[in-house]
Design a protein around this motif. Structure first.
Motif, PDB file in Angstrom:
ATOM      1  N   UNK A 122      41.596  51.292  47.186  1.00 26.43           N
ATOM      2  CA  UNK A 122      39.314  50.657  47.139  1.00 26.43           C
ATOM      3  C   UNK A 122      39.752  50.150  46.021  1.00 26.43           C
ATOM      4  N   UNK A 123      38.728  49.116  45.900  1.00 24.27           N
ATOM      5  CA  UNK A 123      38.614  47.456  45.552  1.00 24.27           C
ATOM      6  C   UNK A 123      37.511  47.846  44.694  1.00 24.27           C
ATOM      7  N   UNK A 124      37.166  47.002  43.289  1.00 22.49           N
ATOM      8  CA  UNK A 124      36.357  47.245  43.013  1.00 22.49           C
ATOM      9  C   UNK A 124      35.929  45.942  42.470  1.00 22.49           C
ATOM     10  N   UNK A 125      34.689  45.154  41.834  1.00 18.20           N
ATOM     11  CA  UNK A 125      34.754  43.798  41.907  1.00 18.20           C
ATOM     12  C   UNK A 125      33.605  43.683  40.721  1.00 18.20           C
ATOM     13  N   UNK A 126      34.133  43.232  39.474  1.00 18.84           N
ATOM     14  CA  UNK A 126      32.860  43.287  38.181  1.00 18.84           C
ATOM     15  C   UNK A 126      33.213  41.932  38.150  1.00 18.84           C
ATOM     16  N   UNK A 127      32.707  41.229  37.340  1.00 20.42           N
ATOM     17  CA  UNK A 127      32.108  39.807  36.693  1.00 20.42           C
ATOM     18  C   UNK A 127      32.710  40.515  35.286  1.00 20.42           C
ATOM     19  N   UNK A 128      33.461  39.736  34.198  1.00 21.52           N
ATOM     20  CA  UNK A 128      33.256  40.762  33.063  1.00 21.52           C
ATOM     21  C   UNK A 128      32.517  40.425  31.840  1.00 21.52           C
ATOM     22  N   UNK A 129      30.896  38.966  32.173  1.00 23.64           N
ATOM     23  CA  UNK A 129      29.980  39.168  31.564  1.00 23.64           C
ATOM     24  C   UNK A 129      29.008  40.501  31.732  1.00 23.64           C
ATOM     25  N   UNK A 130      29.164  41.035  33.377  1.00 20.70           N
ATOM     26  CA  UNK A 130      28.081  42.157  33.561  1.00 20.70           C
ATOM     27  C   UNK A 130      29.267  43.880  32.960  1.00 20.70           C
ATOM     28  N   UNK A 131      30.029  44.035  32.312  1.00 24.82           N
ATOM     29  CA  UNK A 131      30.611  44.747  32.164  1.00 24.82           C
ATOM     30  C   UNK A 131      29.705  45.330  30.702  1.00 24.82           C
ATOM     31  N   UNK A 132      29.581  46.757  31.037  1.00 25.09           N
ATOM     32  CA  UNK A 132      28.074  47.598  29.996  1.00 25.09           C
ATOM     33  C   UNK A 132      28.406  46.927  28.354  1.00 25.09           C
ATOM     34  N   UNK A 133      27.339  46.585  28.521  1.00 17.39           N
ATOM     35  CA  UNK A 133      26.784  46.192  27.049  1.00 17.39           C
ATOM     36  C   UNK A 133      26.825  44.286  26.738  1.00 17.39           C
ATOM     37  N   UNK A 134      27.936  43.752  27.286  1.00 17.80           N
ATOM     38  CA  UNK A 134      28.150  42.002  27.325  1.00 17.80           C
ATOM     39  C   UNK A 134      27.259  41.155  27.594  1.00 17.80           C
ATOM     40  N   UNK A 135      26.833  41.178  28.756  1.00 17.94           N
ATOM     41  CA  UNK A 135      25.262  40.215  28.428  1.00 17.94           C
ATOM     42  C   UNK A 135      24.418  40.647  27.296  1.00 17.94           C
TER      43      UNK A 135
END
Length: 255
Positions: A143-156
């Protein structure tokens, strides 16, 4: 474990380990492109690399690949130093990375992205991979997953608190701060005007250079500092680990 600093027997042992993350791998992915008059060209690949390696330092059971450091950045080509892949090339290479990692036994392939311009092509590459398995009527082994680092919980929310004005869309103070924390001897300064850059659409390279002459979009990167960057890293690294663990907990389809 960092793949590029490991031997193949170490990776083989890692895959066989009795550890919940043994068959999970994080791929830092970004772009090599202009980031305004003060940003390093590697900013978009350096940020996910910095965060992924900080997470691995906290959890050695996590495997991290070499950084995929050239992305889809054709709209920045009017600025020297930018290197880009065509979307079709980019997608093909992503597919080859996925095939290689899956071939070795990695079942969860997590892409930590640092360039917004990559998102559509990465998701399209995932769709191509899923299509092959769908046509074959066989459950995929990964399985693959894409996440922008700024969308990690709490970052933005943290970035918004650190930079309530002039954060912008490109050459942002948050991403430049992250690189400053990791590379304090590479901090750049420059005079620029206006203090907060204009905003607008992104099209081809010549249009981009005409709209945004110094490369910034809506940002004031002079607000960046190594201290603020370290604060972002210190939040993002454990957030990444938590997001990876959530991904690992998802059930794979039965073979």
């Amino acid at each position: 474990m960092l793949i590029h600093l490991s031997s193949w027997p170490e990776i083989e042992a890692q895959l066989a380990a009795d550890h919940p993350l043994a068959r999970t791998v994080v791929v830092p992915i970004g772009s090599n492109e202009q980031h305004g008059p003060t940003g390093l060209l590697g900013t978009d690949w350096m940020c996910p690399e910095i965060i992924a390696q900080a997470a691995e330092a906290q959890e050695p059971g996590l495997t991290v690949t070499p950084t995929f450091n050239i992305g889809m950045a054709q709209h920045h080509l009017a600025f020297p130093g930018t290197i880009t892949l065509r979307p079709s090339t980019f997608m093909a290479v992503i597919s080859d990375w996925i095939s290689s990692l899956s071939r070795h036994g990695f079942e969860r392939i997590y892409f930590l992205n640092g360039h917004g311009g990559n998102v559509a092509s990465i998701e399209a590459a995932f769709a191509e991979v899923w299509a092959e398995w769908s046509y074959a009527e066989t459950p995929p082994p990964m399985a693959m997953k894409l996440r922008n680092w700024w969308d990690l919980p709490g970052v933005t929310p943290l970035c918004n608190r650190l930079f309530p004005t002039g954060h912008g869309m490109h050459a942002t103070p948050s991403e430049i701060a992250v690189t400053q924390a990791a590379y304090p001897d590479r901090i750049k300064t420059a005079a620029y005007s206006p203090q907060i850059a204009p905003s607008g659409p992104i099209r081809d390279a010549l249009d981009y250079r005409a709209r945004f002459p110094d490369g910034r979009i809506g940002s004031d990167p002079a607000q960046a500092s190594p201290q603020k960057g370290q604060e972002i890293i210190d939040l993002a690294a454990p957030a990444l680990l938590e997001d990876v663990r959530t991904f690992v907990a998802e059930a794979l389809p039965a073979a």
